[in-house]
Design a protein around this motif. Structure first.
Motif, mmCIF file in Angstrom:
data_model
loop_
_atom_site.group_PDB
_atom_site.id
_atom_site.type_symbol
_atom_site.label_atom_id
_atom_site.label_comp_id
_atom_site.label_asym_id
_atom_site.label_seq_id
_atom_site.Cartn_x
_atom_site.Cartn_y
_atom_site.Cartn_z
ATOM 1 N N SER A 70 111.012 84.241 -35.825
ATOM 2 C CA SER A 70 110.304 84.192 -34.542
ATOM 3 C C SER A 70 110.600 85.461 -33.749
ATOM 4 N N VAL A 71 109.535 86.163 -33.410
ATOM 5 C CA VAL A 71 109.656 87.392 -32.598
ATOM 6 C C VAL A 71 109.106 87.071 -31.209
ATOM 7 N N MET A 72 109.982 87.103 -30.194
ATOM 8 C CA MET A 72 109.617 86.683 -28.837
ATOM 9 C C MET A 72 109.523 87.902 -27.918
ATOM 10 N N LEU A 73 108.352 88.091 -27.370
ATOM 11 C CA LEU A 73 108.111 89.189 -26.429
ATOM 12 C C LEU A 73 108.431 88.714 -25.019
ATOM 13 N N GLN A 74 109.268 89.464 -24.316
ATOM 14 C CA GLN A 74 109.669 89.082 -22.959
ATOM 15 C C GLN A 74 108.551 89.393 -21.959
ATOM 16 N N PRO A 75 108.475 88.660 -20.846
ATOM 17 C CA PRO A 75 107.417 88.893 -19.846
ATOM 18 C C PRO A 75 107.464 90.321 -19.285
ATOM 19 N N PHE A 76 106.292 90.876 -18.996
ATOM 20 C CA PHE A 76 106.198 92.217 -18.428
ATOM 21 C C PHE A 76 104.812 92.375 -17.809
ATOM 22 N N ASP A 77 104.649 93.454 -17.038
ATOM 23 C CA ASP A 77 103.359 93.772 -16.410
ATOM 24 C C ASP A 77 102.504 94.538 -17.422
ATOM 25 N N TYR A 78 101.489 93.888 -17.877
ATOM 26 C CA TYR A 78 100.657 94.468 -18.935
ATOM 27 C C TYR A 78 99.609 95.407 -18.354
ATOM 28 N N ASP A 79 99.517 96.590 -18.933
ATOM 29 C CA ASP A 79 98.501 97.567 -18.562
ATOM 30 C C ASP A 79 97.611 97.791 -19.782
ATOM 31 N N PRO A 80 96.353 97.337 -19.728
ATOM 32 C CA PRO A 80 95.478 97.466 -20.910
ATOM 33 C C PRO A 80 95.200 98.905 -21.303
ATOM 34 N N GLN A 81 95.380 99.837 -20.368
ATOM 35 C CA GLN A 81 95.115 101.237 -20.677
ATOM 36 C C GLN A 81 96.344 101.957 -21.229
#
Length: 266
Positions: A70-81
């Protein structure tokens, strides 16, 4: 010498996909299959260790079996660009004979022969639902527009011409004159007091002379006949007038006293 070909079969084989929104932990599963008849040790590495949590990050895959990671990505502010450059690598090697515990595993990877290591690389892909993706694009566009707006300068009123007008030279001279006058007043006062003492001494002296002259006149009147009184009186009258205190002296004393009182009042 070329590296050994990876014996483990990875599912997925080239990408780890993480589906947003990314306001909470997002998990992607990686399956490791061992088609061989030997035990295979594995270890998972990443280029962004602070952004991910991997369970388990190392272990042993038994022959003809598999294991889920299981690879868990921690919460963050996503920038689509923003271009994503996160990558994972799965290293593996055949396990030695005998039992393997945590300490043995650590020492084994530490002392491993690099020519016996096998690896596979995966890149990370972030995906958003269409609605969330559009919202993020709008938010990013709005943030750029806000950043492009120049800051509003405060409206500071300009000083009026009267405020810039220099102080007249006469006023400066007057201020200096007041300062000089205040410093010179002590010396002037001392001079006035000395003059007053001198005049008082002179007045006292004249009063004493006047009293002496009166006494002499009375003694002479007593010593001469009564019929000659008019003659002696006429002869001594000018002396009495000459010896009396002059009115000008009183006027001068009054002016000096008035000057002293005025100095103290001001």
């Amino acid at each position: 010498m070329s590296k050994l070909e990876q014996v483990l079969i990875l599912e997925p084989s080239g990408e780890l996909k993480f589906k947003g929104p990314f306001t909470e932990v997002v998990t992607s599963n990686l399956k490791l299959n061992n088609p061989t008849d030997k035990r295979v040790c594995f270890k998972v590495k990443t280029t962004a260790p602070r952004r991910y949590c991997v369970r388990p990050n190392s272990g042993v895959v038994e022959p003809s079996s598999s294991i889920n990671v299981s690879v868990m990505l921690q919460p963050f502010d996503y920038d689509p660009q923003e271009k994503n450059k996160h990558k994972f690598m799965v290293q593996s090697m055949f396990a030695p004979e005998g039992g393997i515990d945590n300490e043995t595993m650590i020492n084994m990877w530490k002392d491993a022969d690099q020519t016996q290591l096998m690896d596979s690389k995966l890149k990370c892909v972030f995906e958003l639902p269409p609605e969330a993706l559009q919202n993020d694009l709008d938010a990013a566009k709005e943030a750029k527009e806000v950043a492009a707006v120049p800051p509003v300068k405060p409206n500071i009123p300009k000083p009026s011409p009267e405020a810039k007008r220099p102080v007249p030279q006469e006023a400066t001279v007057a201020v200096k004159a007041v300062n000089v006058g205040s410093s010179a007043s002590d010396s002037d006062m001392k001079k006035v007091l000395d003059e007053c003492r001198r005049l008082q001494a002179e007045v006292s002296k004249l009063q004493a002379e006047n009293a002496q002259i009166k006494d002499d006149g009375l003694r002479q009147r007593k010593a001469t006949p009564s019929d000659n009184t008019q003659t002696f009186t006429t002869e001594f009258a000018p002396v009495e007038q000459r010896s009396a205190i002059p009115p000008v002296l009183y006027l001068l004393a009054a002016l000096i006293l008035g000057f002293i009182i005025g100095k103290f009042i001001l």
